[in-house]
Enzyme design. Sequence first.
Site, PDB file in Angstrom:
ATOM      1  N   HIS A   1       7.415  -7.204  -2.116  1.00  0.00           N
ATOM      2  CA  HIS A   1       7.001  -6.590  -0.849  1.00  0.00           C
ATOM      3  C   HIS A   1       7.908  -7.080   0.284  1.00  0.00           C
ATOM      4  O   HIS A   1       7.564  -6.963   1.451  1.00  0.00           O
ATOM      5  CB  HIS A   1       5.550  -6.963  -0.518  1.00  0.00           C
ATOM      6  CG  HIS A   1       4.522  -6.217  -1.324  1.00  0.00           C
ATOM      7  ND1 HIS A   1       4.595  -4.878  -1.567  1.00  0.00           N
ATOM      8  CD2 HIS A   1       3.373  -6.633  -1.920  1.00  0.00           C
ATOM      9  CE1 HIS A   1       3.556  -4.503  -2.290  1.00  0.00           C
ATOM     10  NE2 HIS A   1       2.796  -5.544  -2.524  1.00  0.00           N
TER      11      HIS A   1
ATOM     12  N   LYS B   1       0.796  -1.238   0.000  1.00  0.00           N
ATOM     13  CA  LYS B   1       0.000   0.000   0.000  1.00  0.00           C
ATOM     14  C   LYS B   1       0.824   1.283   0.000  1.00  0.00           C
ATOM     15  O   LYS B   1       0.348   2.348   0.401  1.00  0.00           O
ATOM     16  CB  LYS B   1      -1.022   0.036   1.163  1.00  0.00           C
ATOM     17  CG  LYS B   1      -1.854  -1.197   1.383  1.00  0.00           C
ATOM     18  CD  LYS B   1      -2.320  -1.907   0.141  1.00  0.00           C
ATOM     19  CE  LYS B   1      -3.404  -1.191  -0.614  1.00  0.00           C
ATOM     20  NZ  LYS B   1      -3.791  -2.024  -1.816  1.00  0.00           N
TER      21      LYS B   1
ATOM     22  N   SER C   1      -5.159   2.719   3.969  1.00  0.00           N
ATOM     23  CA  SER C   1      -5.254   2.051   2.662  1.00  0.00           C
ATOM     24  C   SER C   1      -5.376   0.529   2.855  1.00  0.00           C
ATOM     25  O   SER C   1      -6.215  -0.134   2.236  1.00  0.00           O
ATOM     26  CB  SER C   1      -4.011   2.405   1.836  1.00  0.00           C
ATOM     27  OG  SER C   1      -4.062   1.819   0.571  1.00  0.00           O
TER      28      SER C   1
HETATM   29  S1  PPS Z   1      -0.378  -3.140  -3.163  1.00  0.00           S
HETATM   30  O1  PPS Z   1      -1.674  -3.837  -3.022  1.00  0.00           O
HETATM   31  O2  PPS Z   1       0.450  -3.329  -1.972  1.00  0.00           O
HETATM   32  O3  PPS Z   1       0.345  -3.478  -4.386  1.00  0.00           O
HETATM   33  O4  PPS Z   1      -0.776  -1.572  -3.182  1.00  0.00           O
HETATM   34  P1  PPS Z   1       0.140  -0.388  -3.693  1.00  0.00           P
HETATM   35  O5  PPS Z   1       0.069  -0.326  -5.170  1.00  0.00           O
HETATM   36  O6  PPS Z   1       1.484  -0.462  -3.065  1.00  0.00           O
HETATM   37  O7  PPS Z   1      -0.575   0.879  -3.072  1.00  0.00           O
HETATM   38  C1  PPS Z   1      -1.917   1.213  -3.381  1.00  0.00           C
HETATM   39  C2  PPS Z   1      -2.106   2.683  -3.037  1.00  0.00           C
HETATM   40  O8  PPS Z   1      -1.465   3.492  -4.054  1.00  0.00           O
HETATM   41  C3  PPS Z   1      -2.439   4.382  -4.600  1.00  0.00           C
HETATM   42  N1  PPS Z   1      -2.105   4.702  -6.003  1.00  0.00           N
HETATM   43  C4  PPS Z   1      -1.886   5.958  -6.433  1.00  0.00           C
HETATM   44  N2  PPS Z   1      -1.889   7.128  -5.773  1.00  0.00           N
HETATM   45  C5  PPS Z   1      -1.644   8.256  -6.505  1.00  0.00           C
HETATM   46  N3  PPS Z   1      -1.432   8.257  -7.840  1.00  0.00           N
HETATM   47  C6  PPS Z   1      -1.418   7.094  -8.546  1.00  0.00           C
HETATM   48  N4  PPS Z   1      -1.217   7.117  -9.848  1.00  0.00           N
HETATM   49  C7  PPS Z   1      -1.652   5.868  -7.827  1.00  0.00           C
HETATM   50  N5  PPS Z   1      -1.727   4.558  -8.178  1.00  0.00           N
HETATM   51  C8  PPS Z   1      -1.999   3.865  -7.044  1.00  0.00           C
HETATM   52  C9  PPS Z   1      -3.747   3.601  -4.454  1.00  0.00           C
HETATM   53  O9  PPS Z   1      -4.861   4.425  -4.654  1.00  0.00           O
HETATM   54  C10 PPS Z   1      -3.577   3.083  -3.027  1.00  0.00           C
HETATM   55  O10 PPS Z   1      -3.687   4.110  -2.049  1.00  0.00           O
HETATM   56  P2  PPS Z   1      -5.067   4.541  -1.337  1.00  0.00           P
HETATM   57  O11 PPS Z   1      -4.672   5.473  -0.234  1.00  0.00           O
HETATM   58  O12 PPS Z   1      -5.747   3.304  -0.863  1.00  0.00           O
HETATM   59  O13 PPS Z   1      -5.840   5.270  -2.400  1.00  0.00           O
END
Ligand code: PPS
Length: 304
Positions: free
Chosen positions: A110, A55, A140
Amino acid sequence: MIPQTMEENDNKGNCQLHEYKGVSFPTKIHTPESLQYMEDFDVRDDDVFVAAYPKSGTTWMQEITTLILSGGDLTPVNTIPNWKRVPWVENISGKGFLENCPSPRLISTHAPYSIAPKKLKEGKGKAIYITRNPKDIMVSLLHFSKFVRFFADIGTLEECFRNFVSNKAQLHGGSWFTHVRGWHEHKDDPNIFIISFEDMVKDLRGSVKRIADFMERPLSESALDTIAEHCTFSSMKKNPMANYSLISNDWLDHNVGTFMRKGTVGNWKSEFTVALSEAFDTVYAKKMEGCDLKFIWDIAELHK
Ligand code: PPS
Protein backbone atom coordinates in the site's frame (compact mmCIF):
# COMPACT_ATOMS: atom_id res chain seq x y z
CA MET A 1 -3.97 -4.25 4.97
CA ILE A 2 -4.50 -7.19 7.30
CA PRO A 3 -1.63 -8.74 9.27
CA GLN A 4 -0.01 -11.73 7.64
CA THR A 5 0.09 -13.75 10.81
CA MET A 6 -2.08 -13.38 13.82
CA GLU A 7 1.02 -13.51 16.00
CA GLU A 8 2.32 -10.41 14.27
CA ASN A 9 1.43 -8.07 17.07
CA ASP A 10 -0.85 -7.94 20.05
CA ASN A 11 -4.14 -6.25 19.61
CA LYS A 12 -4.62 -4.30 22.77
CA GLY A 13 -5.25 -0.61 22.97
CA ASN A 14 -6.21 1.83 20.28
CA CYS A 15 -4.70 1.70 16.88
CA GLN A 16 -2.21 4.48 16.33
CA LEU A 17 -0.69 5.76 13.16
CA HIS A 18 2.92 6.74 12.79
CA GLU A 19 4.64 8.63 10.05
CA TYR A 20 7.39 7.23 7.89
CA LYS A 21 8.93 9.80 5.54
CA GLY A 22 5.73 11.84 5.78
CA VAL A 23 3.35 8.91 5.12
CA SER A 24 1.02 7.46 7.78
CA PHE A 25 0.95 3.74 8.58
CA PRO A 26 -0.82 1.82 11.38
CA THR A 27 1.69 1.09 14.13
CA LYS A 28 0.18 -2.31 14.86
CA ILE A 29 1.48 -3.81 11.65
CA HIS A 30 4.31 -1.51 10.56
CA THR A 31 7.45 -0.16 12.17
CA PRO A 32 10.09 2.23 10.81
CA GLU A 33 12.28 -0.87 10.37
CA SER A 34 9.64 -2.79 8.40
CA LEU A 35 9.11 0.24 6.16
CA GLN A 36 12.84 0.63 5.64
CA TYR A 37 12.96 -3.10 4.80
CA MET A 38 10.41 -2.39 2.05
CA GLU A 39 12.46 0.43 0.56
CA ASP A 40 15.60 -1.71 0.55
CA PHE A 41 13.75 -4.85 -0.50
CA ASP A 42 15.79 -7.31 -2.54
CA VAL A 43 13.53 -7.43 -5.59
CA ARG A 44 13.90 -10.43 -7.89
CA ASP A 45 13.53 -10.12 -11.67
CA ASP A 46 10.33 -12.17 -11.68
CA ASP A 47 8.65 -10.51 -8.67
CA VAL A 48 5.24 -8.97 -9.34
CA PHE A 49 3.95 -6.33 -6.92
CA VAL A 50 0.28 -5.62 -6.41
CA ALA A 51 0.26 -1.95 -5.42
CA ALA A 52 -2.74 0.13 -4.43
CA TYR A 53 -4.02 2.74 -2.03
CA PRO A 54 -6.12 0.87 0.57
CA LYS A 55 -9.64 -0.10 -0.54
CA SER A 56 -8.83 0.16 -4.25
CA GLY A 57 -9.11 -3.54 -5.10
CA THR A 58 -5.90 -5.03 -3.69
CA THR A 59 -7.55 -8.30 -2.63
CA TRP A 60 -9.19 -8.63 -6.01
CA MET A 61 -5.85 -8.23 -7.78
CA GLN A 62 -4.21 -10.69 -5.36
CA GLU A 63 -6.75 -13.30 -6.48
CA ILE A 64 -6.36 -12.50 -10.18
CA THR A 65 -2.55 -12.55 -10.15
CA THR A 66 -2.45 -15.78 -8.13
CA LEU A 67 -4.63 -17.44 -10.74
CA ILE A 68 -2.61 -16.03 -13.63
CA LEU A 69 0.52 -17.57 -12.14
CA SER A 70 -1.23 -20.90 -11.61
CA GLY A 71 -2.57 -20.84 -15.18
CA GLY A 72 -6.15 -20.97 -13.88
CA ASP A 73 -5.62 -23.82 -11.42
CA LEU A 74 -7.88 -22.91 -8.47
CA THR A 75 -5.89 -24.88 -5.88
CA PRO A 76 -3.87 -21.95 -4.43
CA VAL A 77 -6.83 -19.58 -4.13
CA ASN A 78 -8.91 -22.30 -2.51
CA THR A 79 -6.27 -23.50 -0.04
CA ILE A 80 -3.96 -20.59 0.88
CA PRO A 81 -5.15 -17.33 2.49
CA ASN A 82 -4.47 -14.27 0.35
CA TRP A 83 -2.12 -12.70 2.90
CA LYS A 84 0.20 -15.71 2.56
CA ARG A 85 -0.09 -15.98 -1.23
CA VAL A 86 0.55 -12.28 -1.83
CA PRO A 87 2.13 -10.98 1.41
CA TRP A 88 2.63 -7.31 2.20
CA VAL A 89 6.26 -6.28 1.95
CA GLU A 90 5.93 -3.38 4.40
CA ASN A 91 4.22 -5.36 7.18
CA ILE A 92 6.22 -6.43 10.21
CA SER A 93 6.01 -10.04 9.10
CA GLY A 94 7.34 -9.31 5.58
CA LYS A 95 10.94 -9.70 6.67
CA GLY A 96 11.80 -13.33 7.29
CA PHE A 97 8.81 -14.53 5.29
CA LEU A 98 9.39 -13.08 1.85
CA GLU A 99 13.01 -14.19 1.51
CA ASN A 100 11.85 -17.77 1.94
CA CYS A 101 9.08 -17.58 -0.65
CA PRO A 102 9.94 -19.40 -3.87
CA SER A 103 10.00 -17.47 -7.13
CA PRO A 104 8.00 -16.22 -8.83
CA ARG A 105 6.68 -14.16 -5.92
CA LEU A 106 3.55 -12.03 -5.74
CA ILE A 107 3.90 -9.21 -3.22
CA SER A 108 1.40 -6.61 -2.02
CA THR A 109 2.04 -3.03 -1.01
CA HIS A 110 0.00 0.00 0.00
CA ALA A 111 3.07 2.23 -0.26
CA PRO A 112 3.10 5.42 -2.28
CA TYR A 113 5.66 5.50 -5.09
CA SER A 114 8.02 7.73 -3.11
CA ILE A 115 8.83 4.91 -0.67
CA ALA A 116 8.25 1.88 -2.92
CA PRO A 117 11.17 -0.60 -3.17
CA LYS A 118 14.13 1.19 -4.74
CA LYS A 119 15.03 -1.75 -6.97
CA LEU A 120 11.50 -1.82 -8.40
CA LYS A 121 11.88 1.87 -9.23
CA GLU A 122 15.16 1.04 -10.95
CA GLY A 123 13.27 -1.35 -13.23
CA LYS A 124 13.61 -4.71 -11.47
CA GLY A 125 10.45 -6.83 -11.21
CA LYS A 126 7.02 -5.56 -12.19
CA ALA A 127 4.20 -3.70 -10.45
CA ILE A 128 0.49 -3.60 -11.14
CA TYR A 129 -1.10 -0.48 -9.65
CA ILE A 130 -4.86 -0.32 -9.17
CA THR A 131 -6.73 2.97 -9.15
CA ARG A 132 -10.32 3.46 -7.95
CA ASN A 133 -12.51 6.52 -7.84
CA PRO A 134 -11.80 8.18 -4.52
CA LYS A 135 -15.40 8.69 -3.44
CA ASP A 136 -15.93 4.92 -3.48
CA ILE A 137 -12.61 4.47 -1.68
CA MET A 138 -13.70 6.88 1.05
CA VAL A 139 -16.96 5.02 1.64
CA SER A 140 -15.23 1.64 1.60
CA LEU A 141 -12.62 2.94 4.06
CA LEU A 142 -15.25 4.40 6.33
CA HIS A 143 -17.08 1.06 6.65
CA PHE A 144 -13.81 -0.84 7.00
CA SER A 145 -12.71 1.41 9.85
CA LYS A 146 -15.83 0.46 11.82
CA PHE A 147 -15.09 -3.24 11.91
CA VAL A 148 -11.33 -3.54 11.73
CA ARG A 149 -9.85 -3.41 15.21
CA PHE A 150 -6.26 -2.49 14.35
CA PHE A 151 -7.27 0.58 12.43
CA ALA A 152 -8.75 3.63 14.13
CA ASP A 153 -12.41 4.46 13.49
CA ILE A 154 -12.25 7.38 11.09
CA GLY A 155 -15.46 8.99 12.32
CA THR A 156 -18.27 10.32 10.18
CA LEU A 157 -18.11 10.64 6.42
CA GLU A 158 -17.58 14.40 6.82
CA GLU A 159 -14.67 13.80 9.22
CA CYS A 160 -13.26 11.21 6.86
CA PHE A 161 -13.52 13.73 4.00
CA ARG A 162 -11.56 16.40 5.90
CA ASN A 163 -8.86 13.86 6.69
CA PHE A 164 -8.87 12.37 3.18
CA VAL A 165 -8.27 15.70 1.45
CA SER A 166 -5.65 16.91 3.91
CA ASN A 167 -2.07 16.97 2.60
CA LYS A 168 -1.10 15.21 5.81
CA ALA A 169 -3.91 12.62 5.68
CA GLN A 170 -3.94 10.53 8.85
CA LEU A 171 -4.81 7.42 6.89
CA HIS A 172 -2.99 4.22 6.01
CA GLY A 173 -0.83 5.13 2.99
CA GLY A 174 -1.15 8.89 3.54
CA SER A 175 -2.76 11.17 0.98
CA TRP A 176 -4.70 9.39 -1.76
CA PHE A 177 -3.91 12.28 -4.11
CA THR A 178 -0.16 11.95 -3.61
CA HIS A 179 -0.41 8.16 -3.84
CA VAL A 180 -2.30 8.01 -7.10
CA ARG A 181 -0.40 10.85 -8.73
CA GLY A 182 2.95 9.37 -7.72
CA TRP A 183 2.29 5.99 -9.32
CA HIS A 184 0.48 7.48 -12.32
CA GLU A 185 3.54 9.58 -13.16
CA HIS A 186 5.28 6.26 -13.83
CA LYS A 187 2.53 4.82 -16.01
CA ASP A 188 4.91 4.62 -18.99
CA ASP A 189 7.67 2.81 -17.13
CA PRO A 190 7.96 -0.60 -18.81
CA ASN A 191 7.69 -2.47 -15.51
CA ILE A 192 4.57 -0.63 -14.26
CA PHE A 193 1.03 -1.39 -15.37
CA ILE A 194 -1.92 0.68 -14.20
CA ILE A 195 -5.50 -0.54 -14.29
CA SER A 196 -8.64 0.76 -12.65
CA PHE A 197 -11.11 -0.99 -10.38
CA GLU A 198 -13.81 0.35 -12.69
CA ASP A 199 -12.19 -1.27 -15.77
CA MET A 200 -12.20 -4.55 -13.89
CA VAL A 201 -15.89 -4.19 -13.02
CA LYS A 202 -16.68 -3.32 -16.63
CA ASP A 203 -14.74 -6.11 -18.30
CA LEU A 204 -13.24 -8.61 -15.90
CA ARG A 205 -12.21 -11.17 -18.52
CA GLY A 206 -10.60 -8.52 -20.75
CA SER A 207 -8.83 -7.04 -17.70
CA VAL A 208 -7.47 -10.45 -16.69
CA LYS A 209 -6.10 -10.88 -20.20
CA ARG A 210 -4.37 -7.48 -20.11
CA ILE A 211 -2.86 -8.23 -16.69
CA ALA A 212 -1.68 -11.67 -17.87
CA ASP A 213 -0.08 -10.11 -20.95
CA PHE A 214 1.75 -7.63 -18.75
CA MET A 215 2.93 -10.48 -16.52
CA GLU A 216 4.09 -12.34 -19.65
CA ARG A 217 1.91 -15.27 -18.65
CA PRO A 218 -0.37 -15.91 -21.62
CA LEU A 219 -3.52 -17.86 -20.73
CA SER A 220 -5.64 -20.31 -22.67
CA GLU A 221 -9.23 -19.26 -23.40
CA SER A 222 -10.52 -21.78 -20.87
CA ALA A 223 -8.10 -20.51 -18.16
CA LEU A 224 -9.33 -16.98 -18.84
CA ASP A 225 -12.92 -18.16 -18.44
CA THR A 226 -12.10 -19.93 -15.17
CA ILE A 227 -10.32 -16.89 -13.71
CA ALA A 228 -13.02 -14.44 -14.76
CA GLU A 229 -15.65 -16.67 -13.19
CA HIS A 230 -13.75 -17.24 -9.96
CA CYS A 231 -12.89 -13.54 -9.51
CA THR A 232 -16.42 -12.16 -9.64
CA PHE A 233 -17.50 -10.38 -6.49
CA SER A 234 -20.10 -13.03 -5.61
CA SER A 235 -17.60 -15.86 -6.01
CA MET A 236 -14.81 -14.17 -4.03
CA LYS A 237 -17.26 -13.16 -1.31
CA LYS A 238 -17.80 -16.88 -0.65
CA ASN A 239 -14.08 -17.76 -0.64
CA PRO A 240 -12.74 -17.91 2.93
CA MET A 241 -9.21 -17.69 1.50
CA ALA A 242 -10.02 -14.21 0.16
CA ASN A 243 -12.89 -12.78 2.19
CA TYR A 244 -11.03 -12.46 5.53
CA SER A 245 -13.60 -14.57 7.38
CA LEU A 246 -10.63 -16.62 8.73
CA ILE A 247 -9.37 -13.60 10.68
CA SER A 248 -10.33 -13.81 14.32
CA ASN A 249 -12.80 -11.48 15.99
CA ASP A 250 -9.89 -9.97 17.90
CA TRP A 251 -8.82 -8.35 14.66
CA LEU A 252 -12.04 -7.91 12.71
CA ASP A 253 -15.44 -7.49 14.33
CA HIS A 254 -17.38 -9.80 12.04
CA ASN A 255 -20.63 -8.73 13.71
CA VAL A 256 -20.19 -5.21 12.42
CA GLY A 257 -19.27 -5.69 8.79
CA THR A 258 -17.86 -7.83 6.02
CA PHE A 259 -14.71 -7.23 4.00
CA MET A 260 -16.44 -8.03 0.70
CA ARG A 261 -19.03 -5.30 1.12
CA LYS A 262 -20.49 -3.98 -2.18
CA GLY A 263 -17.80 -4.42 -4.82
CA THR A 264 -19.33 -1.94 -7.18
CA VAL A 265 -18.92 1.47 -8.80
CA GLY A 266 -20.80 4.49 -7.49
CA ASN A 267 -21.79 3.18 -4.06
CA TRP A 268 -20.68 6.60 -2.73
CA LYS A 269 -23.93 8.04 -4.13
CA SER A 270 -25.95 6.41 -1.38
CA GLU A 271 -23.75 7.97 1.34
CA PHE A 272 -22.54 11.37 0.11
CA THR A 273 -24.83 14.37 0.42
CA VAL A 274 -24.97 16.69 -2.60
CA ALA A 275 -23.05 19.30 -0.59
CA LEU A 276 -20.30 16.85 0.36
CA SER A 277 -20.00 15.64 -3.20
CA GLU A 278 -19.64 19.22 -4.43
CA ALA A 279 -17.04 19.99 -1.77
CA PHE A 280 -15.14 16.88 -2.83
CA ASP A 281 -15.30 17.87 -6.51
CA THR A 282 -13.87 21.31 -5.73
CA VAL A 283 -10.89 19.90 -3.82
CA TYR A 284 -10.44 17.15 -6.38
CA ALA A 285 -10.24 19.62 -9.30
CA LYS A 286 -7.52 21.55 -7.50
CA LYS A 287 -5.47 18.63 -6.28
CA MET A 288 -5.64 16.68 -9.56
CA GLU A 289 -4.87 19.68 -11.76
CA GLY A 290 -2.48 18.70 -14.55
CA CYS A 291 -3.05 14.97 -14.02
CA ASP A 292 -4.68 13.18 -16.96
CA LEU A 293 -6.13 10.35 -14.87
CA LYS A 294 -9.87 9.99 -15.51
CA PHE A 295 -12.24 8.12 -13.22
CA ILE A 296 -15.60 6.51 -13.66
CA TRP A 297 -17.84 7.68 -10.85
CA ASP A 298 -21.10 6.01 -11.67
CA ILE A 299 -22.09 2.50 -12.75
CA ALA A 300 -24.20 4.00 -15.59
CA GLU A 301 -21.02 5.46 -17.14
CA LEU A 302 -19.58 1.95 -17.42
CA HIS A 303 -22.19 0.90 -19.93
CA LYS A 304 -22.06 3.91 -22.20
S1 PPS B 1 -7.57 -3.46 1.57
O1 PPS B 1 -8.12 -3.61 2.93
O2 PPS B 1 -6.95 -2.15 1.39
O3 PPS B 1 -6.67 -4.54 1.17
O4 PPS B 1 -8.87 -3.46 0.61
P1 PPS B 1 -8.88 -3.72 -0.95
O5 PPS B 1 -8.82 -5.17 -1.20
O6 PPS B 1 -7.88 -2.85 -1.62
O7 PPS B 1 -10.31 -3.17 -1.37
C1 PPS B 1 -11.51 -3.70 -0.84
C2 PPS B 1 -12.63 -3.32 -1.79
O8 PPS B 1 -12.55 -4.14 -2.98
C3 PPS B 1 -13.80 -4.81 -3.14
N1 PPS B 1 -13.60 -6.10 -3.83
C4 PPS B 1 -14.20 -6.41 -5.00
N2 PPS B 1 -15.02 -5.69 -5.78
C5 PPS B 1 -15.48 -6.29 -6.92
N3 PPS B 1 -15.18 -7.56 -7.28
C6 PPS B 1 -14.34 -8.32 -6.51
N4 PPS B 1 -14.07 -9.56 -6.87
C7 PPS B 1 -13.81 -7.73 -5.31
N5 PPS B 1 -12.99 -8.17 -4.32
C8 PPS B 1 -12.88 -7.15 -3.43
C9 PPS B 1 -14.31 -4.96 -1.71
O9 PPS B 1 -15.67 -5.32 -1.68
C10 PPS B 1 -14.00 -3.56 -1.18
O10 PPS B 1 -14.85 -2.56 -1.73
P2 PPS B 1 -16.25 -2.10 -1.09
O11 PPS B 1 -16.67 -0.89 -1.86
O12 PPS B 1 -16.03 -1.84 0.36
O13 PPS B 1 -17.19 -3.24 -1.34
